[in-house]
Write a protein that holds these residues in place. Structure first.
Motif, PDB file in Angstrom:
ATOM      1  N   THR A  21      14.736   3.034   0.978  1.00 60.19           N
ATOM      2  CA  THR A  21      13.416   2.615   0.510  1.00 60.19           C
ATOM      3  C   THR A  21      12.743   1.719   1.541  1.00 60.19           C
ATOM      4  O   THR A  21      11.570   1.902   1.878  1.00 60.19           O
ATOM      5  N   GLN A  22      13.480   0.745   2.059  1.00 58.72           N
ATOM      6  CA  GLN A  22      12.922  -0.167   3.059  1.00 58.72           C
ATOM      7  C   GLN A  22      12.502   0.595   4.320  1.00 58.72           C
ATOM      8  O   GLN A  22      11.449   0.329   4.892  1.00 58.72           O
ATOM      9  N   ARG A  28       5.919   3.811   6.789  1.00 56.13           N
ATOM     10  CA  ARG A  28       4.557   3.947   6.277  1.00 56.13           C
ATOM     11  C   ARG A  28       3.688   2.794   6.776  1.00 56.13           C
ATOM     12  O   ARG A  28       2.551   2.987   7.183  1.00 56.13           O
ATOM     13  N   ARG A  29       4.249   1.589   6.764  1.00 58.51           N
ATOM     14  CA  ARG A  29       3.517   0.424   7.271  1.00 58.51           C
ATOM     15  C   ARG A  29       3.134   0.620   8.736  1.00 58.51           C
ATOM     16  O   ARG A  29       2.000   0.363   9.141  1.00 58.51           O
ATOM     17  N   GLU A  98       0.344  -3.063   1.630  1.00 58.89           N
ATOM     18  CA  GLU A  98      -0.290  -1.784   1.289  1.00 58.89           C
ATOM     19  C   GLU A  98       0.749  -0.655   1.218  1.00 58.89           C
ATOM     20  O   GLU A  98       0.730   0.159   0.289  1.00 58.89           O
ATOM     21  N   ALA A  99       1.655  -0.625   2.190  1.00 55.35           N
ATOM     22  CA  ALA A  99       2.677   0.429   2.219  1.00 55.35           C
ATOM     23  C   ALA A  99       3.627   0.300   1.037  1.00 55.35           C
ATOM     24  O   ALA A  99       3.993   1.299   0.409  1.00 55.35           O
ATOM     25  N   ARG A 100       4.034  -0.920   0.703  1.00 50.68           N
ATOM     26  CA  ARG A 100       4.942  -1.126  -0.428  1.00 50.68           C
ATOM     27  C   ARG A 100       4.274  -0.681  -1.729  1.00 50.68           C
ATOM     28  O   ARG A 100       4.880   0.012  -2.540  1.00 50.68           O
ATOM     29  N   ARG A 101       3.015  -1.069  -1.926  1.00 52.57           N
ATOM     30  CA  ARG A 101       2.311  -0.688  -3.138  1.00 52.57           C
ATOM     31  C   ARG A 101       2.160   0.824  -3.231  1.00 52.57           C
ATOM     32  O   ARG A 101       2.344   1.421  -4.293  1.00 52.57           O
ATOM     33  N   ALA A 102       1.826   1.461  -2.128  1.00 52.68           N
ATOM     34  CA  ALA A 102       1.659   2.917  -2.123  1.00 52.68           C
ATOM     35  C   ALA A 102       2.989   3.606  -2.415  1.00 52.68           C
ATOM     36  O   ALA A 102       3.051   4.551  -3.192  1.00 52.68           O
TER      37      ALA A 102
END
Length: 107
Positions: A21-22, A28-29, A98-102
């Protein structure tokens, strides 16, 4: 199989899942950060896509975010756009959120 072995396997599976996940969130970030930098440099859509991929690749060079920050600072400065390390770090933090939320929104 004992309950201890079951717990051990569950912990190993959780660790692997958390690491995956990380990794996905960080990739993505980095893509989002590459798109941010490409926009600052005025790149075309095709150039932006290629640059975002290059930023993701840059993160594989060494552990931590310093390699990505160095790449962005160097590329943005070479493009004649004024920036600071603090500005890049702020963008990195914003893109992390932003990447975590997405990512979590997709799961």
């Amino acid at each position: 199989m004992t309950s201890f072995e079951d717990r051990e396997r569950a912990e190993e599976a959780k660790f692997a899942h958390d690491a995956d996940t990380q990794f996905r969130i960080q990739a993505r970030r980095n893509r989002l950060l590459g798109e941010w930098a490409a926009e600052r440099m005025g790149l075309s859509q095709a150039e932006t896509e290629a640059y975002a991929k290059a930023v993701v690749q840059a993160d594989f060079e060494e552990a931590g975010d310093e390699d990505v920050i160095r790449k962005l600072l160097g590329d943005i400065t070479a493009a004649g756009v004024e920036t600071t390390e603090a500005e890049v770090r702020t963008a990195l933090e914003a893109k992390q959120v932003e990447a975590r939320r997405a990512f979590l929104g997709e799961v």
